[in-house]
Scaffold this active site. Structure first.
Site: not given
Ligand code: IPM
Ligand code: MG
Length: 357
Positions: A141, A187, A219, A243, A247
């Protein structure tokens, strides 16, 4: 007399303000009869920052956040600012970096009440309770060079020894307070930064002899999160992989609309935010799930202010609405944001009068 805690409120975009309002009403209800006083300081940020102050992260917002006791942030971004010279997401990355919030803590806990909503079979998901410790201010990032040209593009995945060392200590310390197990994700069969990550993890691990370690390639970890989530305790993971996997992990609880997060640095205020986005597709309909923001408020009370009792009241209210299926459509319910919020507030009032502990 206790000091008045300063909470900077970055209200967010699209569903952001809808759930922030819900979170703040629950905060108000839960603290009304307590010796905890706070002041809310509204500051422009994200898309709202662009609209109100011409930038997703105005200097005034950085200054006021640095002076705060905690920063409470709701989801930001959306199509309205897709072509802005500096997008809302840029502001998010910058505030993390400027406040030096290098560790992002994302809990994944599946309670009994949530098991039915999980997309996984109950026998897989039962007893799941782990925490993702995501490195937040370096890696892919932030690495330089970074370039987007017509015929080529570059991102750089970079980690320094100091950056990896401090996130490892953060994760191992957390494991010592939990079930004493750490999973290192990387990785390292391909990437140099990952070989580095794994080597330092094991070196640091030697100073935590009570903590066991296992290693996963990212993975393979995506599969393990689905097949044996209950085996994890603390998962330490680089920024980009974190990230993605956070999710996935969130979704096994049934909806990402429930998950809070906390970003911490070496000093200064922590930043609290739900992990999901601003959901432009459902904004304005009054159906956004308030639970993520309410959990975020509880996490702030517990972690920044050590107000465990108030935090417990709030999480009990969250358990109550989930158990009774007083939930929004993303969790299979039919209630609106306001209705769910009201149910939580009513529960808190009842809880206080019955003095349930
Ligand atoms: C998160 C979000 C952010 C990230 C985005 C909105 C920049 O997806 O906080 O997980 O990638 O960190
Ligand atoms: Mg995110």
């Amino acid at each position: 007399m206790t000091s008045v805690k300063k909470i900077v409120v970055l209200k967010g975009d699209y569903i952001g303000p809808e759930i922030m309002t819900a979170g703040l009403s629950v905060l108000d209800a839960a603290t009304r009869n307590e010796a905890f006083s706070y002041e809310l300081i509204d500051a422009p940020f994200g898309g709202d920052g662009i609209d109100r102050a011409g930038d997703p992260l105005p200097q005034s917002t950085i200054d006021v956040s640095k002076q705060a006791d905690a920063v409470l942030l709701s989801a930001i971004g959306g199509p309205k600012w897709d072509n802005a010279p500096r997008r809302p997401e840029q502001g998010l990355l910058e505030i993390r970096s400027k406040l030096n919030l290098f560790a992002n803590i994302r809990p994944t806990k599946v309670t009994q009440a949530q098991i039915d909503r999980s997309p996984l079979k109950p026998e897989y998901v039962e007893n799941t309770d782990f925490v993702i410790v995501r490195e937040l201010t370096s890696g892919a990032y932030f690495g330089k060079p970074r370039k987007l040209e017509a015929h080529q593009a570059i991102d750089t995945m970079y980690y320094s020894e100091e950056e990896v060392t401090r996130i490892m200590h953060q994760g191992f310390k957390m494991a010592q307070r939990r079930r004493k197990h750490v999973t290192i994700v990387d990785k390292s069969n391909v990437l140099a930064t990952s070989k580095f990550w794994r080597r330092i993890a094991h070196e640091i691990g030697e100073s935590y002899p009570d903590v066991t370690i296992d290693d996963y390639y990212v993975d393979a970890m995506t599969m393990a999160i689905m097949t044996k989530p209950a085996t994890f305790d603390v998962v330490i993971i680089p920024n980009l992989f974190g990230d993605i996997l956070s999710d996935e992990a969130a979704q096994i609880t049934g909806s990402i609309g429930q998950i809070p997060s906390m970003s911490v640095g070496e000093s200064g205020p922590n930043l609290y935010e739900p992990i999901h986005g601003s959901a432009p597709d459902i904004a304005g309909q009054g159906i956004a799930n308030p639970i993520s923001m309410v959990n975020t408020v509880a996490m702030m009370l517990s972690e920044s202010f050590d107000e465990k009792k108030i935090a417990n009241k709030i999480t009990a209210a969250v358990d109550y609405v989930i158990e009774n299926h007083y939930v929004t459509p993303d969790m299979g319910g039919t209630m609106t944001t306001d209705e769910v919020t009201q149910k939580m507030i009513d529960y808190i009032k009842k809880y206080e009068s019955a003095d349930i502990k």
